[in-house]
Design a protein around this motif. Structure first.
Motif, PDB file in Angstrom:
ATOM      1  N   UNK A 147       0.813  -1.218   0.000  1.00  0.00           N
ATOM      2  CA  UNK A 147       0.000   0.000   0.000  1.00  0.00           C
ATOM      3  C   UNK A 147       0.847   1.267   0.000  1.00  0.00           C
ATOM      4  N   UNK A 148       2.094   1.174  -0.461  1.00  0.00           N
ATOM      5  CA  UNK A 148       3.019   2.311  -0.361  1.00  0.00           C
ATOM      6  C   UNK A 148       2.509   3.572  -1.057  1.00  0.00           C
ATOM      7  N   UNK A 149       1.655   3.433  -2.065  1.00  0.00           N
ATOM      8  CA  UNK A 149       1.115   4.606  -2.745  1.00  0.00           C
ATOM      9  C   UNK A 149       0.097   5.359  -1.889  1.00  0.00           C
ATOM     10  N   UNK A 150      -0.417   4.690  -0.839  1.00  0.00           N
ATOM     11  CA  UNK A 150      -1.402   5.315   0.044  1.00  0.00           C
ATOM     12  C   UNK A 150      -0.791   5.742   1.378  1.00  0.00           C
ATOM     13  N   UNK A 151       0.533   5.643   1.472  1.00  0.00           N
ATOM     14  CA  UNK A 151       1.249   5.933   2.720  1.00  0.00           C
ATOM     15  C   UNK A 151       2.295   7.003   2.424  1.00  0.00           C
ATOM     16  N   UNK A 152       2.334   8.052   3.236  1.00  0.00           N
ATOM     17  CA  UNK A 152       3.275   9.142   2.961  1.00  0.00           C
ATOM     18  C   UNK A 152       4.670   8.915   3.541  1.00  0.00           C
ATOM     19  N   UNK A 153       4.823   8.032   4.520  1.00  0.00           N
ATOM     20  CA  UNK A 153       6.138   7.738   5.091  1.00  0.00           C
ATOM     21  C   UNK A 153       6.194   6.250   5.455  1.00  0.00           C
ATOM     22  N   UNK A 154       6.639   5.454   4.496  1.00  0.00           N
ATOM     23  CA  UNK A 154       6.649   3.996   4.636  1.00  0.00           C
ATOM     24  C   UNK A 154       7.545   3.545   5.792  1.00  0.00           C
ATOM     25  N   UNK A 155       8.736   4.112   5.910  1.00  0.00           N
ATOM     26  CA  UNK A 155       9.669   3.683   6.962  1.00  0.00           C
ATOM     27  C   UNK A 155       9.121   3.978   8.358  1.00  0.00           C
ATOM     28  N   UNK A 156       8.534   5.136   8.513  1.00  0.00           N
ATOM     29  CA  UNK A 156       7.946   5.518   9.803  1.00  0.00           C
ATOM     30  C   UNK A 156       6.803   4.565  10.164  1.00  0.00           C
ATOM     31  N   UNK A 157       5.971   4.252   9.179  1.00  0.00           N
ATOM     32  CA  UNK A 157       4.850   3.355   9.425  1.00  0.00           C
ATOM     33  C   UNK A 157       5.331   1.946   9.756  1.00  0.00           C
ATOM     34  N   UNK A 158       6.365   1.483   9.091  1.00  0.00           N
ATOM     35  CA  UNK A 158       6.905   0.148   9.395  1.00  0.00           C
ATOM     36  C   UNK A 158       7.333   0.054  10.855  1.00  0.00           C
ATOM     37  N   UNK A 159       8.054   1.071  11.331  1.00  0.00           N
ATOM     38  CA  UNK A 159       8.512   1.078  12.724  1.00  0.00           C
ATOM     39  C   UNK A 159       7.330   1.039  13.688  1.00  0.00           C
ATOM     40  N   UNK A 160       6.346   1.890  13.430  1.00  0.00           N
ATOM     41  CA  UNK A 160       5.189   1.975  14.331  1.00  0.00           C
ATOM     42  C   UNK A 160       4.376   0.688  14.302  1.00  0.00           C
ATOM     43  N   UNK A 161       4.187   0.113  13.131  1.00  0.00           N
ATOM     44  CA  UNK A 161       3.387  -1.105  13.031  1.00  0.00           C
ATOM     45  C   UNK A 161       4.077  -2.285  13.713  1.00  0.00           C
ATOM     46  N   UNK A 162       5.389  -2.337  13.642  1.00  0.00           N
ATOM     47  CA  UNK A 162       6.120  -3.390  14.342  1.00  0.00           C
ATOM     48  C   UNK A 162       5.817  -3.306  15.836  1.00  0.00           C
ATOM     49  N   UNK A 163       5.890  -2.101  16.387  1.00  0.00           N
ATOM     50  CA  UNK A 163       5.601  -1.910  17.811  1.00  0.00           C
ATOM     51  C   UNK A 163       4.157  -2.307  18.109  1.00  0.00           C
ATOM     52  N   UNK A 164       3.227  -1.905  17.259  1.00  0.00           N
ATOM     53  CA  UNK A 164       1.808  -2.213  17.470  1.00  0.00           C
ATOM     54  C   UNK A 164       1.549  -3.711  17.460  1.00  0.00           C
ATOM     55  N   UNK A 165       2.130  -4.414  16.516  1.00  0.00           N
ATOM     56  CA  UNK A 165       1.941  -5.872  16.414  1.00  0.00           C
ATOM     57  C   UNK A 165       2.517  -6.565  17.649  1.00  0.00           C
ATOM     58  N   UNK A 166       3.713  -6.169  18.039  1.00  0.00           N
ATOM     59  CA  UNK A 166       4.331  -6.801  19.203  1.00  0.00           C
ATOM     60  C   UNK A 166       3.563  -6.459  20.483  1.00  0.00           C
ATOM     61  N   UNK A 167       3.035  -5.247  20.586  1.00  0.00           N
ATOM     62  CA  UNK A 167       2.225  -4.873  21.754  1.00  0.00           C
ATOM     63  C   UNK A 167       0.947  -5.700  21.792  1.00  0.00           C
ATOM     64  N   UNK A 168       0.315  -5.852  20.643  1.00  0.00           N
ATOM     65  CA  UNK A 168      -0.910  -6.654  20.587  1.00  0.00           C
ATOM     66  C   UNK A 168      -0.620  -8.080  21.055  1.00  0.00           C
ATOM     67  N   UNK A 169       0.440  -8.659  20.550  1.00  0.00           N
ATOM     68  CA  UNK A 169       0.787 -10.031  20.920  1.00  0.00           C
ATOM     69  C   UNK A 169       1.159 -10.125  22.404  1.00  0.00           C
ATOM     70  N   UNK A 170       1.879  -9.138  22.888  1.00  0.00           N
ATOM     71  CA  UNK A 170       2.233  -9.109  24.313  1.00  0.00           C
ATOM     72  C   UNK A 170       0.986  -9.059  25.181  1.00  0.00           C
TER      73      UNK A 170
END
Length: 189
Positions: A147-170
């Motif tokens: 979905x990179x065409x719908x995201x203005x900062x792919x690297x920033x989103x990757x970092x945040x989503x990693x944290x979100x996924x790990x928090x959800x699992x935790x």
């Protein structure tokens, strides 16, 4: 496993796999928003909790007595992370991704897309039994890049989503630990 759609009390269905928010959006569209009691039932949150989040500025204010798509999405996102993260940290994470809660012009991704991508990654990781950091990073990269065409900062989103996924699992693991502890405590009585 009694799977739920993240942040909700709704049971997982295959329809939710690719677009979890599609399970909720028809009701929002048909009714013009959710009432506080409907939102409480959907999320399992007390109405006072939801109202407190609005007072604190973590969720935008309601227009009238109904909660719109943006408000529902923000509440779902906070709810899915709160079992493992402090609320203040969740708010900072959401600001990192989408800035001011009242202003969508600074968002790096639409919150419905954010929620759907998060849910897809969670469902894939659960299916594969793989919440290993490297695999989660790979799943995040694959989904975000799609979905990179719908995201203005792919690297920033990757970092945040990693944290979100790990928090959800935790949060999930914490809940499982608490269930196990309840069994032990009941046996000790």
């Amino acid at each position: 496993m009694n799977r739920l759609i993240p942040g909700t009390t709704l049971k997982f269905t295959e329809q939710a796999r690719n677009s979890a928010f599609s399970m909720i959006s028809p009701v929002l569209e048909a009714t013009g928003g959710l009432t506080l009691s409907q939102l409480s039932k959907l999320t399992g949150l007390e109405g006072t909790t939801i109202q407190n989040w609005i007072k604190r500025g973590w969720v935008s204010s309601t227009k009238g007595k109904k909660y719109d798509k943006q408000q529902v999405l923000r509440i779902l996102l906070i709810n899915m992370l709160r079992n493992a993260m402090k609320l203040d940290d969740i708010v900072r994470l959401m600001e990192y991704v989408n800035g001011d809660v009242e202003d969508t012009s600074d968002d790096i991704v639409a919150e419905d897309l954010l929620y759907n991508i998060l849910c897809r990654i969670i469902f894939k990781a659960e299916d594969e039994g793989a919440f290993v950091p490297e695999i989660v990073e790979e799943l995040v990269a694959q989904e975000v890049d799609e979905y990179k065409d719908e995201i203005t900062d792919v690297q920033k989103l990757r970092k945040a989503m990693y944290v979100m996924i790990m928090a959800y699992r935790s949060g999930y693991l914490k809940g499982e630990m608490e269930k196990g502890m309840e069994v032990i405590l009941s046996e000790m009585q």
